[in-house]
Design an enzyme around this catalytic site. Structure first.
Site, PDB file in Angstrom:
ATOM      1  N   CYS A 115       3.250  -7.721   1.732  1.00 20.38           N
ATOM      2  CA  CYS A 115       2.401  -8.928   2.720  1.00 20.38           C
ATOM      3  C   CYS A 115       1.084  -9.947   1.856  1.00 20.38           C
ATOM      4  CB  CYS A 115       2.578  -7.760   3.709  1.00 20.38           C
ATOM      5  SG  CYS A 115       2.348  -9.520   5.249  1.00 20.38           S
ATOM      6  N   HIS A 132       7.480  -4.882   4.871  1.00 18.78           N
ATOM      7  CA  HIS A 132       7.263  -3.690   4.513  1.00 18.78           C
ATOM      8  C   HIS A 132       7.618  -2.928   3.656  1.00 18.78           C
ATOM      9  CE1 HIS A 132       2.962  -5.681   5.792  1.00 18.78           C
ATOM     10  NE2 HIS A 132       4.111  -6.217   6.022  1.00 18.78           N
ATOM     11  N   GLU A 140       6.799   0.060   3.455  1.00 24.85           N
ATOM     12  CA  GLU A 140       6.227   1.308   3.631  1.00 24.85           C
ATOM     13  C   GLU A 140       6.466   1.796   4.897  1.00 24.85           C
ATOM     14  OE1 GLU A 140       4.835  -1.499   3.776  1.00 24.85           O
ATOM     15  OE2 GLU A 140       2.910  -1.424   4.909  1.00 24.85           O
TER      16      GLU A 140
END
Lengths: 231, 86
Positions: A85, A194, A196
């Protein structure tokens, strides 16, 4: 294996990235943008957030941070670098990846679980995925529209440097549905969604099996571990 | 003290959602006859000494390398001027 996560003023997802690294079986190392020292890490993650409040351009000021000259040097010598990002925006601003990210075409921030097609499984960050496979991880950004001149897009496409594409309705106007790209060497990857945030059952996207059970993002972190240990 | 003004605009070929939103509100508030808006940036650099050709070159470099990103923006003008307050 030690994987550094660089915190910039305004980073938001640095701790999530560190958690994902730990869950994948590596040791996260917290690094600070103002200290030009990579502390001997084996790989780097530039996390999401709003570094410098998105002043000037997203990622532009962070790309000129003291640590970034070290990041550039390491990236050019082959160290795995993942930009997520805002981290992806920094990598384009730093010239480590081509193209740029502009405001979503519909003008709004988008936050949703996003289905993606894995286009390239030869990068150090995607080698544990199945070629052509589909994953779902969160997308949350206002300036995620990937753009580049047509000849650059053709080259990225022709050379297989597109790593991920959005499936379904294009969420942000990204050209050719591009969600993530790699450099020619395959060690530097940037993506808008994302990974994560999809690494632990109970906290990921919904799946057909159960609510919030999605862990498709873990593959990015297990991939780099696999690359680093050479199996 | 002299001021150097740098104007940066999103590239013509790229969609400018911010400009589009502003154009939308103009239509909604009854301002006819304006068919489009594009939103760019104006930088005012305060220079300590009169602007020499060397300083102008330095600012040109800054404008292209830091104040703008050539993938998505164009530097449309660099000129010596006065700040908007003056």
């Amino acid at each position: 294996m030690r994987i550094g996560v660089i915190t910039f003023p305004g980073s938001l997802d640095d701790r999530d990235a560190a958690r994902a690294i730990r869950l994948a079986g590596a040791e996260p190392v917290a690094l600070w943008h103002g200290t030009p020292d990579l502390a001997g890490v084996n790989a780097l993650v530039l996390p999401g957030g709003f570094s410098y409040g998105d002043y000037l351009r997203c990622g532009a000021i962070a790309a000129l941070s003291p640590i970034m000259s070290e990041v550039k040097r390491a990236a050019k010598s082959g160290m795995p670098v993942l930009g997520i990002c805002n981290g992806f925006q920094m990598l384009t601003e730093a010239g480590l990846l081509e193209g740029g990210l502009i405001r979503n075409d519909h003008g709004a921030f988008i936050c949703r679980d996003q289905e993606l097609q894995i286009e390239n499984t030869s990068t150090v960050w995607t080698n544990s995925f199945t070629p052509g496979g589909r994953i779902v991880i969160p997308l949350k950004s206002a300036e995620g529209g990937f753009t580049a001149p047509k000849d650059t897009l053709d080259r990225l496409e022709g050379e297989g440097h597109i790593v991920l594409r959005y499936l379904g309705a294009n969420p942000n106007g990204a050209q050719r549905d591009i969600a993530g790209i790699t450099n020619a060497a395959g060690n530097v990857v940037g993506l808008m969604p994302h990974p994560e945030h999809a690494v632990e059952p109970g906290f990921g996207p919904d799946t057909d099996a159960a609510m919030r059970s999605g862990t498709d993002g873990l593959g990015f972190f297990t991939s780099v571990l696999r690359s680093l240990v050479g199996v | 003290m002299p001021t150097v003004i740098v104007d940066v605009m999103p590239k013509d070929m790229l969609l400018d959602p911010q400009g589009k939103a502003v154009a939308g509100v103009l239509t909604r508030t009854g301002h006819a006859g304006i068919s489009g808006v594009r939103v760019g940036k104006r930088f005012e650099l305060t220079v300590d000494e009169p602007v020499t050709p060397e300083m102008h070159r330095q600012i040109t470099t800054i404008a292209h390398n830091i104040l703008s990103n050539s993938v998505i923006e164009d530097v449309v003008s660099i000129r010596v001027g006065t700040t908007h307050e003056q």
